[in-house]
Scaffold this motif. Structure first.
Motif, mmCIF file in Angstrom:
data_model
loop_
_atom_site.group_PDB
_atom_site.id
_atom_site.type_symbol
_atom_site.label_atom_id
_atom_site.label_comp_id
_atom_site.label_asym_id
_atom_site.label_seq_id
_atom_site.Cartn_x
_atom_site.Cartn_y
_atom_site.Cartn_z
ATOM 1 N N GLN A 21 -49.534 -106.569 21.420
ATOM 2 C CA GLN A 21 -48.259 -107.108 20.933
ATOM 3 C C GLN A 21 -47.730 -106.397 19.685
ATOM 4 O O GLN A 21 -46.656 -106.735 19.196
ATOM 5 C CB GLN A 21 -48.429 -108.608 20.595
ATOM 6 N N ARG A 109 -42.074 -104.082 33.803
ATOM 7 C CA ARG A 109 -42.230 -103.682 32.412
ATOM 8 C C ARG A 109 -43.598 -103.049 32.167
ATOM 9 O O ARG A 109 -44.607 -103.530 32.689
ATOM 10 C CB ARG A 109 -42.077 -104.930 31.545
ATOM 11 N N LYS A 404 -46.075 -105.228 34.347
ATOM 12 C CA LYS A 404 -46.011 -106.608 34.827
ATOM 13 C C LYS A 404 -44.565 -106.910 35.181
ATOM 14 O O LYS A 404 -43.642 -106.350 34.590
ATOM 15 C CB LYS A 404 -46.592 -107.605 33.837
ATOM 16 N N TYR A 405 -44.397 -107.771 36.193
ATOM 17 C CA TYR A 405 -43.057 -108.182 36.566
ATOM 18 C C TYR A 405 -42.636 -109.330 35.663
ATOM 19 O O TYR A 405 -43.318 -110.349 35.583
ATOM 20 C CB TYR A 405 -43.009 -108.608 38.036
ATOM 21 N N VAL A 407 -39.698 -111.934 35.067
ATOM 22 C CA VAL A 407 -38.658 -112.478 35.957
ATOM 23 C C VAL A 407 -37.944 -113.641 35.280
ATOM 24 O O VAL A 407 -38.580 -114.605 34.859
ATOM 25 C CB VAL A 407 -39.283 -112.954 37.287
ATOM 26 N N GLY A 409 -35.111 -116.622 35.612
ATOM 27 C CA GLY A 409 -34.354 -117.406 36.584
ATOM 28 C C GLY A 409 -33.522 -118.481 35.917
ATOM 29 O O GLY A 409 -33.479 -118.590 34.689
ATOM 30 N N GLN B 351 -39.212 -115.702 25.479
ATOM 31 C CA GLN B 351 -39.657 -114.332 25.187
ATOM 32 C C GLN B 351 -41.150 -114.294 24.896
ATOM 33 O O GLN B 351 -41.862 -113.391 25.336
ATOM 34 C CB GLN B 351 -38.902 -113.787 23.966
ATOM 35 N N PHE B 353 -43.492 -116.274 25.927
ATOM 36 C CA PHE B 353 -44.254 -116.465 27.164
ATOM 37 C C PHE B 353 -44.271 -115.170 27.983
ATOM 38 O O PHE B 353 -45.320 -114.705 28.437
ATOM 39 C CB PHE B 353 -43.631 -117.620 27.965
ATOM 40 N N LEU B 354 -43.102 -114.555 28.166
ATOM 41 C CA LEU B 354 -43.015 -113.313 28.934
ATOM 42 C C LEU B 354 -43.860 -112.213 28.296
ATOM 43 O O LEU B 354 -44.498 -111.424 28.994
ATOM 44 C CB LEU B 354 -41.558 -112.838 29.021
ATOM 45 N N ASP B 355 -43.875 -112.166 26.960
ATOM 46 C CA ASP B 355 -44.617 -111.104 26.260
ATOM 47 C C ASP B 355 -46.122 -111.346 26.298
ATOM 48 O O ASP B 355 -46.898 -110.408 26.477
ATOM 49 C CB ASP B 355 -44.191 -111.027 24.786
ATOM 50 N N GLN B 356 -46.538 -112.583 26.081
ATOM 51 C CA GLN B 356 -47.956 -112.815 25.790
ATOM 52 C C GLN B 356 -48.799 -113.204 26.994
ATOM 53 O O GLN B 356 -50.027 -113.106 26.943
ATOM 54 C CB GLN B 356 -48.097 -113.864 24.675
ATOM 55 N N ILE B 357 -48.172 -113.654 28.062
ATOM 56 C CA ILE B 357 -48.975 -114.018 29.242
ATOM 57 C C ILE B 357 -49.429 -112.757 29.964
ATOM 58 O O ILE B 357 -48.642 -111.838 30.206
ATOM 59 C CB ILE B 357 -48.156 -114.917 30.191
ATOM 60 N N ASP B 358 -50.700 -112.713 30.304
ATOM 61 C CA ASP B 358 -51.290 -111.578 31.010
ATOM 62 C C ASP B 358 -51.365 -111.922 32.502
ATOM 63 O O ASP B 358 -52.254 -112.646 32.934
ATOM 64 C CB ASP B 358 -52.692 -111.334 30.430
ATOM 65 N N ALA B 359 -50.395 -111.426 33.260
ATOM 66 C CA ALA B 359 -50.352 -111.712 34.706
ATOM 67 C C ALA B 359 -49.493 -110.670 35.392
ATOM 68 O O ALA B 359 -48.714 -109.979 34.751
ATOM 69 C CB ALA B 359 -49.789 -113.113 34.955
ATOM 70 N N VAL B 362 -44.595 -112.849 35.558
ATOM 71 C CA VAL B 362 -44.368 -113.938 34.606
ATOM 72 C C VAL B 362 -42.918 -114.384 34.735
ATOM 73 O O VAL B 362 -42.008 -113.546 34.745
ATOM 74 C CB VAL B 362 -44.638 -113.480 33.160
ATOM 75 N N TYR B 363 -42.704 -115.692 34.855
ATOM 76 C CA TYR B 363 -41.374 -116.229 35.147
ATOM 77 C C TYR B 363 -40.867 -117.155 34.056
ATOM 78 O O TYR B 363 -41.645 -117.850 33.409
ATOM 79 C CB TYR B 363 -41.422 -117.056 36.434
ATOM 80 N N VAL B 364 -39.550 -117.181 33.910
ATOM 81 C CA VAL B 364 -38.883 -118.233 33.158
ATOM 82 C C VAL B 364 -38.009 -118.986 34.151
ATOM 83 O O VAL B 364 -37.213 -118.368 34.880
ATOM 84 C CB VAL B 364 -37.998 -117.654 32.032
#
Lengths: 415, 415
Positions: A21, A109, A404-405, A407, A409, B351, B353-359, B362-364
């Protein structure tokens, strides 16, 4: 001594979430501070290296040379750190982005791989180089170097970790395995829960051992049985210049040339001319029957084993072929999928070679020696991948990332 | 019966060089001919399948259902082949191209991986589906399906190979391993000289077994312990709609939701509302202490094991968290790096959540169920990668390719 390799893995994973990060500017500042710290502590580094060198007495001179640090080599390491600071940060870049049928905004990304393991031999400069590239690309690294360089590596890591700590960054972003036993190495290569990838750097023997033992995904680097094929329609001087460069400029490296194939129509004219130029470098020639008919029986007969061998030395095996098809079939059979070149003025055959050769890099009218992260303009190189998964060819910072994707919505559910 | 797996590998490698060079139009024509051939020979396919089904008597109904072919399912396979014919061919695409300092024109071109191994269970449709995707992307494929489906698979492969032969294409581009013994499977997974990658398709157990045994690089697919986190500032109805969709639309698949996390500020208001909606689907709820205080003691206490479990069933475990940081830490600890969603109206937290989740995805404000090659617009899917190397997330045709550097010079040598 930390022998609990799982503990090491856990710490790396934790650090990886933090440094993944970090903003680019902060990472660059830390890399520059590391460069300064290396130079400032050079006497301590040299002292540790001296102890390593005492332990290495009696070993081969090549080996001792690679292990040896000097003021100048320490400065070169610091220079390397500064160069990595200047490279573009791939993290956060978006490879592609689109809106799907449901109206979701999808972006692919670039993100760090996570935790990278590096297994290498007794070359302390790899410690700094690998740590810098992994750090810049947001990855935590666990380094397992050769036991003969342990004291140098520990000292270098201590300095780098000191800079991390001073900058309030988790110092476990860079860790060294202190226990260089085979048992611990074996355990390390099976650490699938904590290591995202293993990159072996060094001899073919080391790389093979890692590929065979690891359960963690490995990126295979380095083996290079590279060919130059000289087409019937080609420029004799260009062919000779490229052969001499590809064979002799630095024969010990993986992108140097090991085999010369020539079309039968020009072999009798070109071969003596090329052989003459190679004489200046004392290159030992080996050849098939047709090549020996041209060059003379003093040239050794190349065996089946020769066609498979990466000499990494002033030795060249030569084969005369009847057609480009024969050349391509020979290369695809014996090569290590590294770098291959055709010398030709013919459009169709240049295309055929580029299309049909199976290798990380395929060239027309250029030396195989160009397969290199710096020459390709990546500004850095962690190795040259000869496998097909993930990365192929020179690996720079981007190859140390995944995607990572992301997304966005507005409440979409799947119909 | 071919038990000489090395021979199979050699044939595949040879075929790969041919089909890697086929023009797109020719590949599409062959895929359409395969679709026709499958329908024309449906009675033979059904006969072979009938024998497989006799052997499977007494097995679980789910298993038998997946093994069973019908006229309709055969038509669906043919439809799948036609769809693959319509997809864009990634081969030959150039990812990027530039001129380096020495004036070399460097292009990073998409090429086939080479030979792909697929290991799967007793689902004959995977035979056709995987063969089509590998063929379209210029790869040879070696298929090793479950022994219960062997007769169906052999018949399907015979038909597909017949079409290849008729079109003068090397029929070893598609091969089936007829000997379904464990010994041959073990040998297959170590075939590093002839297999470029292994893709297991099926249960978590199958995938784990392949990852543990293979020496060939594996692309790990499928495991999905997916989370939805509902933020303090969020839309209650949107949260409930997404939870119901992600949990109940198709609970057996990997992108369905397994865990619900809610911020403590809205848990008391949202949870009964969401639970009410889940009742219609008879979802069994499990919860931490705070969730049970809200929902009542009839809700089972979620154990540590629950947080790790992919139910693939109408079961949902619920946790109330104090902050988004707690939610992110929980997800990164327990998830399988598949798909994670936050429901929020807050910009900063979306932001974060999208940045820090490792998957992989990742969705909003969207359902996890969207992680899918078709939903992403790839038009096909060979699986969803949950690893970080090579490919991450839904894998379409492009993920079945690698790159090679194609470099054009005018006689350049390295300085």
């Amino acid at each position: 001594m930390i022998t609990d390799i799982v503990e090491l893995g856990k710490r790396a994973r934790k650090a990886a979430y933090q440094i993944g990060q970090l903003e680019t500017e902060r990472k660059n500042g830390i890399l520059k501070a590391m460069a300064e710290a290396i130079v400032q502590n050079s006497s301590e580094i040299l002292k540790a290296n001296q102890k390593d060198l005492q332990g290495a007495e009696g070993l081969m001179s090549n080996f001792v040379d690679r292990l040896t640090l000097t003021e100048e080599r320490i400065k070169a390491m610091a220079e390397g750190l500064k160069q990595v600071a200047q490279l573009q940060d791939p993290i956060g870049n978006v490879d592609k982005a689109w809106v799907n049928a449901a109206g979701l905004r999808i972006a692919k990304r670039r993100v760090p791989l996570g935790v990278i393991g590096i297994i290498y031999e007794a070359r302390p400069n790899v410690t700094v180089d690998a740590a810098a590239l992994c750090f810049k690309s947001g990855n935590a690294v666990i380094l397992r170097g050769g036991k003969e360089a342990l004291r140098s590596n520990l000292k270098l890591a201590e300095i780098l970790r000191g800079v991390l700590k001073k900058n309030k960054v988790d110092l476990n972003a860079i860790q060294i395995i202190e226990d260089t036993s085979h048992e611990v190495a074996a355990h390390f290569m099976e650490l699938t829960d904590y290591l995202d990838v293993l990159i072996p750097r060094g001899s073919a023997r080391l790389i093979k051992a890692v590929v065979n033992s690891a359960k963690v995904p490995v990126i295979e680097t380095g083996a290079g049985n590279c060919h130059v094929y000289v087409d019937a329609d080609s420029d004799k001087k260009m062919a000779a210049d490229i052969v001499v460069n590809a064979k002799c400029q630095r024969p010990a490296v993986c992108n140097s040339m090991e085999k010369l194939l020539l079309h039968k129509e020009i072999a009798a004219e070109y071969l003596p001319y090329i052989a003459e130029k190679l004489k200046a470098y004392h290159v030992e020639l080996r050849g098939d029957d047709k090549a020996r008919q041209i060059l003379g029986a003093e040239v050794k007969l190349a065996t089946e084993e020769d066609w498979y061998t990466e000499y990494n030395d002033y030795i060249l095996a030569i084969k005369v072929v009847d057609s480009i098809d024969e050349a391509i079939a020979h290369i695809n059979k014996y090569n290590t999928k590294h770098s291959e070149t055709i010398i030709t003025n013919n459009y169709q055959r240049s295309q055929q070679f580029l299309d049909q050769i199976d290798a990380a890099a395929v060239y027309v009218n250029a030396s195989t020696r160009f397969t290199d992260g710096f020459e390709y303009g990546f500004g850095a190189e962690i190795g040259i991948s000869t496998q097909k998964l993930h990365a192929r060819g020179p690996m720079g910072l981007e190859e140390l990332t995944t995607t990572k994707y992301v997304v966005r919505g507005q409440g979409q559910i799947r119909k």
